[in-house]
Design a protein around this motif. Structure first.
Motif, PDB file in Angstrom:
ATOM      1  N   SER A   1     -57.347  45.604 -37.610  1.00 53.61           N
ATOM      2  CA  SER A   1     -56.567  44.758 -38.196  1.00 53.61           C
ATOM      3  C   SER A   1     -56.562  43.617 -37.623  1.00 53.61           C
ATOM      4  O   SER A   1     -55.806  42.450 -38.273  1.00 53.61           O
ATOM      5  N   ARG A   2     -57.197  43.335 -36.418  1.00 55.98           N
ATOM      6  CA  ARG A   2     -57.246  42.029 -35.657  1.00 55.98           C
ATOM      7  C   ARG A   2     -55.724  41.422 -35.573  1.00 55.98           C
ATOM      8  O   ARG A   2     -55.919  40.393 -35.719  1.00 55.98           O
ATOM      9  N   ASP A   3     -55.178  42.694 -35.039  1.00 53.09           N
ATOM     10  CA  ASP A   3     -53.750  42.119 -34.805  1.00 53.09           C
ATOM     11  C   ASP A   3     -53.646  41.854 -33.167  1.00 53.09           C
ATOM     12  O   ASP A   3     -53.218  42.623 -32.285  1.00 53.09           O
ATOM     13  N   TYR A   4     -54.256  40.323 -32.763  1.00 48.53           N
ATOM     14  CA  TYR A   4     -54.351  40.326 -31.426  1.00 48.53           C
ATOM     15  C   TYR A   4     -53.395  40.292 -30.483  1.00 48.53           C
ATOM     16  O   TYR A   4     -53.411  40.458 -29.367  1.00 48.53           O
ATOM     17  N   MET A   5     -51.957  39.929 -31.041  1.00 47.28           N
ATOM     18  CA  MET A   5     -50.932  39.718 -30.307  1.00 47.28           C
ATOM     19  C   MET A   5     -50.614  41.308 -29.772  1.00 47.28           C
ATOM     20  O   MET A   5     -50.185  41.592 -28.411  1.00 47.28           O
ATOM     21  N   VAL A   6     -50.945  42.256 -30.603  1.00 48.26           N
ATOM     22  CA  VAL A   6     -50.559  43.623 -30.203  1.00 48.26           C
ATOM     23  C   VAL A   6     -51.445  44.185 -29.313  1.00 48.26           C
ATOM     24  O   VAL A   6     -51.153  44.734 -28.110  1.00 48.26           O
ATOM     25  N   ILE A   7     -52.857  43.695 -29.448  1.00 48.53           N
ATOM     26  CA  ILE A   7     -53.759  43.948 -28.579  1.00 48.53           C
ATOM     27  C   ILE A   7     -53.610  43.653 -27.038  1.00 48.53           C
ATOM     28  O   ILE A   7     -53.355  44.304 -26.158  1.00 48.53           O
ATOM     29  N   GLN A   8     -53.210  42.307 -27.059  1.00 52.81           N
ATOM     30  CA  GLN A   8     -52.713  41.623 -25.902  1.00 52.81           C
ATOM     31  C   GLN A   8     -51.590  42.566 -25.154  1.00 52.81           C
ATOM     32  O   GLN A   8     -51.511  42.836 -24.012  1.00 52.81           O
ATOM     33  N   GLY A   9     -50.701  42.409 -25.741  1.00 54.43           N
ATOM     34  CA  GLY A   9     -49.212  43.107 -25.189  1.00 54.43           C
ATOM     35  C   GLY A   9     -49.574  44.620 -24.920  1.00 54.43           C
ATOM     36  O   GLY A   9     -48.932  44.927 -23.749  1.00 54.43           O
ATOM     37  N   ILE A  10     -50.571  45.386 -25.760  1.00 53.06           N
ATOM     38  CA  ILE A  10     -50.465  46.874 -25.243  1.00 53.06           C
ATOM     39  C   ILE A  10     -51.545  46.949 -23.964  1.00 53.06           C
ATOM     40  O   ILE A  10     -51.202  47.643 -22.949  1.00 53.06           O
ATOM     41  N   ALA A  11     -52.640  45.933 -23.914  1.00 52.33           N
ATOM     42  CA  ALA A  11     -53.480  45.968 -22.618  1.00 52.33           C
ATOM     43  C   ALA A  11     -52.537  45.451 -21.486  1.00 52.33           C
ATOM     44  O   ALA A  11     -52.441  46.140 -20.270  1.00 52.33           O
ATOM     45  N   MET A  12     -51.613  44.682 -21.751  1.00 45.15           N
ATOM     46  CA  MET A  12     -50.728  44.384 -20.579  1.00 45.15           C
ATOM     47  C   MET A  12     -49.846  45.264 -20.322  1.00 45.15           C
ATOM     48  O   MET A  12     -49.648  45.607 -19.049  1.00 45.15           O
ATOM     49  N   ALA A  13     -49.267  45.835 -20.885  1.00 42.24           N
ATOM     50  CA  ALA A  13     -48.418  47.063 -20.859  1.00 42.24           C
ATOM     51  C   ALA A  13     -49.136  48.480 -20.085  1.00 42.24           C
ATOM     52  O   ALA A  13     -48.454  48.983 -19.197  1.00 42.24           O
ATOM     53  N   PHE A  14     -50.119  48.711 -20.570  1.00 39.58           N
ATOM     54  CA  PHE A  14     -50.866  49.764 -20.095  1.00 39.58           C
ATOM     55  C   PHE A  14     -51.175  49.238 -18.506  1.00 39.58           C
ATOM     56  O   PHE A  14     -51.184  50.280 -17.542  1.00 39.58           O
ATOM     57  N   ALA A  15     -51.684  48.185 -18.371  1.00 41.60           N
ATOM     58  CA  ALA A  15     -52.064  47.632 -16.767  1.00 41.60           C
ATOM     59  C   ALA A  15     -50.869  47.655 -15.914  1.00 41.60           C
ATOM     60  O   ALA A  15     -50.779  48.233 -14.876  1.00 41.60           O
ATOM     61  N   CYS A  16     -49.726  47.429 -16.295  1.00 41.95           N
ATOM     62  CA  CYS A  16     -48.474  47.296 -15.878  1.00 41.95           C
ATOM     63  C   CYS A  16     -48.121  48.822 -15.373  1.00 41.95           C
ATOM     64  O   CYS A  16     -47.822  49.108 -14.213  1.00 41.95           O
ATOM     65  N   ALA A  17     -48.437  49.438 -16.569  1.00 42.55           N
ATOM     66  CA  ALA A  17     -47.955  51.001 -16.221  1.00 42.55           C
ATOM     67  C   ALA A  17     -48.701  51.598 -15.029  1.00 42.55           C
ATOM     68  O   ALA A  17     -48.496  52.366 -14.348  1.00 42.55           O
ATOM     69  N   THR A  18     -50.315  51.488 -15.039  1.00 38.97           N
ATOM     70  CA  THR A  18     -51.143  51.847 -14.187  1.00 38.97           C
ATOM     71  C   THR A  18     -50.486  51.611 -12.700  1.00 38.97           C
ATOM     72  O   THR A  18     -50.527  52.350 -11.663  1.00 38.97           O
ATOM     73  N   VAL A  19     -50.137  50.163 -12.679  1.00 40.16           N
ATOM     74  CA  VAL A  19     -49.815  49.699 -11.342  1.00 40.16           C
ATOM     75  C   VAL A  19     -48.755  50.366 -10.860  1.00 40.16           C
ATOM     76  O   VAL A  19     -48.479  50.612  -9.590  1.00 40.16           O
ATOM     77  N   LEU A  20     -47.645  50.496 -11.827  1.00 36.99           N
ATOM     78  CA  LEU A  20     -46.378  51.131 -11.456  1.00 36.99           C
ATOM     79  C   LEU A  20     -46.536  52.757 -11.092  1.00 36.99           C
ATOM     80  O   LEU A  20     -45.976  52.957 -10.174  1.00 36.99           O
ATOM     81  N   ILE A  21     -47.423  53.321 -11.780  1.00 40.43           N
ATOM     82  CA  ILE A  21     -47.584  54.705 -11.497  1.00 40.43           C
ATOM     83  C   ILE A  21     -48.467  54.797 -10.197  1.00 40.43           C
ATOM     84  O   ILE A  21     -47.927  55.778  -9.380  1.00 40.43           O
ATOM     85  N   ASN A  22     -49.267  54.070  -9.846  1.00 39.15           N
ATOM     86  CA  ASN A  22     -49.712  54.083  -8.564  1.00 39.15           C
ATOM     87  C   ASN A  22     -48.918  53.976  -7.363  1.00 39.15           C
ATOM     88  O   ASN A  22     -48.880  54.549  -6.368  1.00 39.15           O
TER      89      ASN A  22
END
Lengths: 312, 274
Positions: free
Chosen positions: A275-296
């Protein structure tokens, strides 16, 4: 307690990474061709809405200033609005975390349950037929596409033998667990092939180690040598292996959530892409990256806690 | 890595993996000749036919022959796995060897960049890049090159760091050879073994990602036959016509098995452990 001093210093090393992640996610959305305000709000946006988003993100300012606006908004937890859902991105993400978290946790648990006994069986028969069969099956299993495995499991365990629901997510906890069964089995089967390989070779190394030889010399039966000395030592690096594979695991949940219509972050991401909902894509990419760093980071703490010899 | 160990083991372990990959390559080349039907030809009279003598893998909801589609898809998927590995391999090797050899600020920047790329879940970053570039195979290759190089860079950098302290590297330096000559002629040939072995498990990852991205609708576009696309198209019919999903999936599994077998054997022959 100086072993745990890294808990205070390590987050400082994460700062440049998180900073880099924010630049990458910022740049990703700005690289989309077209008027950024229209890109963010979609084709049917009203002029007032466009003016508002221009002001909020400073879209008429130079790029470096826009980035500072982006950071300021981020610090206030504002990541813009979703075009599709008409709500702020952060609360939207928060409502979708539970299924994804449950899927990751149950998959990890299930894969360890599958991998440990099989790795033990293979390691104790090192070079034998059982070992050979298990190794071939794991080499084979690495190539299973998760989207296809999901469908095959649905055919087998939801259609042919109707044990589990085909898709969706339940209301109460039992219902939820039933709905999570096939998705987590899919991810767990893929993950356990990776775990099995490394667990097997770690167990073989520890079976040959001085620790095991000394235990045998003291007259301990082989099973006690295995349970008390080999298994705990071989399991320790698994925590790290899981952390290293976390990015891959999250990628798997994106695919599996889409197949099973599980309303988590992965499904939200795929829908946002279409749906080209770019704000959501940006937010999720950010959230996933932070989660990966936190899990490590958490994996580092767990490794130090599990093994007194480890210094970070 | 030594010649004596490879001479002792011989090249025989490579055979099973090579045979599988050669078979897929042959199918990819000969697909138009051996496929009994046109892969995109629709036959309304032969919709959802189970496997039979006329259609050995059955037909899909458009009456297209699954066997012919699986054969033709082999061209796309094999190409995906190869191109998706070659560019990251080349970029990663160059970046990693420069970082490892020259150290200092170059190394610091490269390592931080790698940390940032690795912070993103692989598939999520791939999908985000493809959103910008637009869906399609070319975007997949570009995204793969932008994301995939980091693993190779890390492997090569670690090797170069060790190799640049060896006696032969010092000897080459004292002979007055240029830095580039030492790096690319003396050190790099000894550093690539690990990356070559890794490239086989990477090929599996690339194949699975490419198929998954196509399955999600962002890679290869229908009606082109590609195994991931075929599974996606058949999903609605999975309960009535299992054969449409089964065969493309099995093809992915078998091709991936070939790469894994070859990778394991290469590790054994070259004496490299992951």
């Amino acid at each position: 307690m100086h072993r745990y001093r890294f808990i205070l210093t390590r987050p400082l090393q994460f700062l440049p990474v998180i900073f880099g992640v924010s630049i990458v996610t910022f740049v990703l959305v700005r690289l989309i061709p077209g008027d950024p305000a229209r890109v963010l709000l979609g084709a049917r946006a009203t002029p007032t809405a466009l003016a508002n988003v221009r002001a909020q993100f400073g879209l008429d300012e130079p790029l470096w200033l826009q980035y500072l606006y982006f950071l300021r908004n981020l610090a206030h937890g504002e990541m813009g609005k979703s075009i599709t859902y008409k709500i702020d991105v952060l609360p939207l993400i928060l409502t979708r975390i539970e299924p994804t978290l449950a899927l990751v946790a149950s998959s990890v648990l299930l894969s360890v349950t599958i991998a440990v006994p099989l790795a033990a069986l293979a390691a104790r028969n090192n070079g034998g037929i059982v070992d050979h069969v298990i190794r071939t099956v794991t080499t084979f299993g690495i190539g299973f596409p998760q989207f296809w495995l999901s469908l095959m499991l649905i055919l087998l365990l939801a259609v042919a033998i109707p044990l589990f629901p085909v898709s969706g997510y339940g209301g109460d906890i039992v219902d939820k667990l039933m709905h999570l069964a096939l998705p987590s089995l899919t991810v767990a089967l893929s993950l356990s092939t990776v775990l099995l390989r490394s667990l097997r070779s770690a167990m073989i190394d520890w079976l040959k180690s001085d620790v095991a030889t000394a235990a045998r010399a003291r007259g301990m039966p082989e099973s006690i040598v295995f349970w008390r000395h080999v298994l705990p030592n071989a399991l320790a690096p698994t925590i790290n292996l899981l952390a290293v594979n976390m990015g891959w695991l999250i990628g798997g949940t994106v695919v599996v959530e889409s197949v099973f219509a599980l309303p988590g972050l992965g499904q939200l991401l795929v829908r946002a892409i279409f749906s080209r909902d770019y704000m959501v894509i940006q937010g999720i990419a950010m959230a996933f990256a932070c989660a990966t760093v936190l899990i490590n980071f958490l994996a580092d703490i767990a490794t130090v806690a599990a093994d007194p010899r480890v210094r970070l | 890595m030594t010649t004596s160990s490879s001479a002792r083991i011989g090249l025989r372990p490579l055979a099973p993996g090579l045979v599988i990959l050669a078979a897929f390559l042959l199918v990819a080349i000969l697909a138009p000749v051996i496929a009994p039907y046109d892969p995109v030809l629709q036959d309304p009279l032969a919709r959802l036919q189970p496997p039979s003598l006329a259609h050995i893998f059955g037909t899909d909801n458009f009456g297209r022959d699954i066997f012919s589609r699986v054969l033709h898809a082999c061209r796309v998927d094999l190409q995906m796995a190869i191109i998706g590995v070659v560019f990251p391999f080349l970029i990663g090797t160059v970046v990693g060897s420069l970082a490892g050899f020259f150290g200092g600020i170059i190394d610091l920047c490269v390592m931080r960049l790698i940390d940032i790329v690795l912070a993103f879940p692989f598939l999520v970053l791939m999908l985000s890049i493809i959103v910008i570039l637009g869906q399609g195979l070319t975007s997949f290759y570009v995204a793969m090159a932008l994301v995939g190089w980091v693993s190779y860079a890390r492997l090569i950098r670690a090797q170069i760091l060790v190799l640049k302290t060896t006696d032969y590297a010092m000897a080459a330096t004292s002979l007055g050879f240029s830095k580039m000559r030492i790096l690319f002629k003396h050190l790099l040939p000894n550093a690539v073994a690990g990356s070559l072995v890794f490239s086989m498990s990477d090929a599996v990852l690339v194949l699975l990602s490419g198929a998954a991205i196509s399955y999600l609708g962002l890679g290869v576009q229908p009606p082109t036959a590609e195994w991931g696309v075929m599974v996606a198209e058949a999903q609605g019919f999975v309960t009535q016509a299992w054969w449409i999903t089964l065969f493309p999936g099995l093809s992915i599994v078998l091709l991936a098995f070939g790469f894994s077998l070859l990778g394991d054997a290469m590790g054994e022959v070259m004496g490299v452990h992951e």
